[in-house]
Write an enzyme that holds these catalytic residues in place. Structure first.
Site, PDB file in Angstrom:
ATOM      1  N   SER A 129       0.851  -1.194   0.000  1.00 27.14           N
ATOM      2  CA  SER A 129       0.000   0.000   0.000  1.00 27.14           C
ATOM      3  C   SER A 129       0.880   1.235   0.000  1.00 27.14           C
ATOM      4  CB  SER A 129      -0.902   0.031   1.240  1.00 27.14           C
ATOM      5  OG  SER A 129      -1.632   1.242   1.300  1.00 27.14           O
ATOM      6  N   TYR A 142      -1.976  -0.151  10.194  1.00 23.28           N
ATOM      7  CA  TYR A 142      -2.025  -0.582   8.793  1.00 23.28           C
ATOM      8  C   TYR A 142      -0.755  -0.154   8.063  1.00 23.28           C
ATOM      9  CZ  TYR A 142      -3.811  -1.175   4.030  1.00 23.28           C
ATOM     10  OH  TYR A 142      -3.983  -1.556   2.721  1.00 23.28           O
TER      11      TYR A 142
END
Length: 267
Positions: A129, A142
């Site tokens: 990501s 995250y």
């Protein structure tokens, strides 16, 4: 012979889009899900796999190898979102996120490497990501789990050079998927000192996903990587400003970049 591709988390979202795109290009595609029976209309086979359970990883790899005798490309796409003030996220949820986003992909890689080494070829693509390049407020766990996967891929690449096995990261920005529905959201607590700012940030995150790019862009990017003889270490797929954010972090002083992030999230 067609290349055999295994996509973890291939039943929905980005994984599904990648699988359908590659199948249309002539690849033999297998996706995975914890409950394959929930996807009877999938355009490619879905094999049972829970990346947090080692026994299901072994069974999945053996099943695909039994049917196809090889796995040419592994796409580690299965992942989970998590939001909240780090102080207020339960330890169990932090550990669960790392089990899914970090340890899970590592264990799938470990399971597939012996067969790739035996065939003297293979490609592993880890879906990370853009959030993994920076510590984002209220997405810190995250960011950390995806950033860890980015870094361990760099080490893996060097360790695998002798075996003709390639590995790379592909980091997406915001795409229009159902990831927000599957996230763990720390609740916005009435008595929390983070209530106001976390509440606003959570709303902004969900809006970014809802207005995100078409997952087909990721599918096209993955196809190009597979067609590349010697893939790069890192790829980024997203709108201009998302990719620019990585460049800015590299060149700006830390505190200036921190202020840019805080302004963006209205903190």
């Amino acid at each position: 012979m067609s290349k055999v591709v295994l996509i973890t988390g291939g039943s929905s979202g980005i994984g599904k889009s990648i699988g359908e795109f590659l199948q249309n290009k002539g690849f033999k595609v297998y996706g995975t899900s914890r409950i394959p029976n929930n996807y009877p209309d999938s355009k490619f086979p879905i094999v049972a796999l829970d990346v947090t359970r080692a026994e299901t990883i072994s069974e999945c790899i053996l099943e695909v190898l039994d049917k196809e005798s090889k796995i040419d490309v592994l796409i580690n796409n299965a992942g989970a979102g998590i939001t909240g003030p780090i102080e207020e996220i339960p330890d169990t949820e932090i550990k669960r996120n790392f089990e899914t986003n970090f340890f899970g992909p590592i264990n799938v890689i470990k399971a597939v490497l012996p067969s790739m080494r035996q065939q003297n070829s293979g490609l592993v693509i880890n879906i990370t990501s853009i959030a993994g390049y920076m510590g984002l407020p209220f997405r810190g766990v995250y960011s950390a789990s995806k950033g860890a996967l980015e870094l361990i891929t760099e080490a893996f690449r060097m360790e695998l050079k002798d075996f003709n096995i390639e590995m790379t990261n592909v980091a997406p920005g915001d795409f229009a998927t159902n990831i927000a529905a599957g996230r763990y959201h720390a609740p916005v607590l009435e008595d929390s000192p983070y209530k106001k700012k976390y509440g606003k940030s959570l709303q902004m995150m969900n809006e970014h996903v809802d207005s995100g790019s078409d997952p087909k862009q990721m599918a096209e990017a993955i196809f190009k990587v597979i067609q590349t003889e010697k893939p790069k270490v890192h790829y980024k797929v997203g709108v201009f400003m998302q990719k620019l954010s990585i460049v800015l972090k590299r060149i700006l002083p830390d505190k200036v970049y921190e202020r840019l992030l805080m302004n963006h999230y209205k903190l």
